[in-house]
Design a protein around this motif. Sequence first.
Motif, short mmCIF file in Angstrom:
data_model
loop_
_atom_site.label_atom_id
_atom_site.label_comp_id
_atom_site.label_asym_id
_atom_site.label_seq_id
_atom_site.Cartn_x
_atom_site.Cartn_y
_atom_site.Cartn_z
N VAL A 29 0.80 -1.23 0.00
CA VAL A 29 0.00 0.00 0.00
C VAL A 29 0.83 1.28 0.00
O VAL A 29 0.28 2.36 -0.18
CB VAL A 29 -0.98 0.04 1.20
N ILE A 30 2.13 1.19 0.20
CA ILE A 30 2.97 2.37 0.37
C ILE A 30 2.86 3.38 -0.77
O ILE A 30 2.94 4.58 -0.55
CB ILE A 30 4.46 1.99 0.62
N SER A 31 2.62 2.92 -1.97
CA SER A 31 2.53 3.85 -3.10
C SER A 31 1.21 4.61 -3.13
O SER A 31 1.08 5.62 -3.81
CB SER A 31 2.73 3.12 -4.43
N ARG A 32 0.22 4.15 -2.36
CA ARG A 32 -1.11 4.77 -2.38
C ARG A 32 -1.51 5.41 -1.06
O ARG A 32 -2.33 6.33 -1.05
CB ARG A 32 -2.17 3.72 -2.74
N HIS A 47 10.97 1.74 1.53
CA HIS A 47 11.38 2.65 0.46
C HIS A 47 12.12 1.88 -0.64
O HIS A 47 11.82 2.02 -1.83
CB HIS A 47 12.27 3.76 1.01
N THR A 48 13.07 1.07 -0.23
CA THR A 48 13.88 0.31 -1.19
C THR A 48 13.04 -0.64 -2.03
O THR A 48 13.25 -0.79 -3.23
CB THR A 48 14.98 -0.49 -0.46
N CYS A 108 9.22 3.76 -6.18
CA CYS A 108 9.56 5.18 -6.32
C CYS A 108 11.00 5.34 -6.81
O CYS A 108 11.84 4.47 -6.59
CB CYS A 108 9.33 5.94 -5.02
N SER A 109 11.26 6.46 -7.46
CA SER A 109 12.58 6.68 -8.04
C SER A 109 13.41 7.70 -7.26
O SER A 109 14.59 7.88 -7.54
CB SER A 109 12.44 7.16 -9.49
N HIS A 160 10.35 14.63 -3.11
CA HIS A 160 9.57 14.50 -4.35
C HIS A 160 10.01 13.26 -5.12
O HIS A 160 11.19 13.05 -5.37
CB HIS A 160 9.73 15.76 -5.20
N LYS A 161 9.06 12.44 -5.48
CA LYS A 161 9.25 11.17 -6.19
C LYS A 161 9.96 10.11 -5.34
O LYS A 161 10.38 9.09 -5.85
CB LYS A 161 9.97 11.37 -7.51
N GLY A 162 10.07 10.37 -4.05
CA GLY A 162 10.72 9.44 -3.14
C GLY A 162 9.87 9.17 -1.92
O GLY A 162 8.64 9.12 -2.01
#
Length: 155
Positions: free
Chosen positions: A13-16, A37-38, A42-43, A87-89
């Motif tokens: 769920v981390i991306s949402r 995170h790893t 995400c980039s 941002h993006k991370g």
Amino acid sequence: PAVSKNIERASKVISRLPVILLGESGVGKDVSAQHLHTESECSGKFISINCASIPETLIESELFGYQGGAFTGADKKGHKGRIEEAHKGTLFLDEIGDMPLAMQSRLLRVLETRQVNPLGSNVEKNVTFQLICATNVDLAQLVESGGFRKDCITV
């Protein structure tokens, strides 16, 4: 096994959704956050901030950044805040239970709008980031005593 199962759930769920890690000091919340995170897609960078270690008078400029000349002693070039750096991370807010109420409100606004407004600026910047928070305090009890916003744990 229980920790591994919870980390696996959080990875899904981390991306949402924001993720909150609860546990006593020394159980590996920071390590778990870095792992999430790893393993995520995400980039960007992993940006960590300990909410308990920053004086209340400085946490706003640390999180949100500021435009040059925004206040006495401000760098003339301004300062990019930790939210914008993420941002993006992933933004990891350790000891979130120690975050002042006013900052909780501003953070909720960023989560709702996905925009950050540095101090002294009228320009909102778009930000996309994963949020992981951690604490060793009982947030339900802190909400009940008025020290933490209920909507911060139900986002």
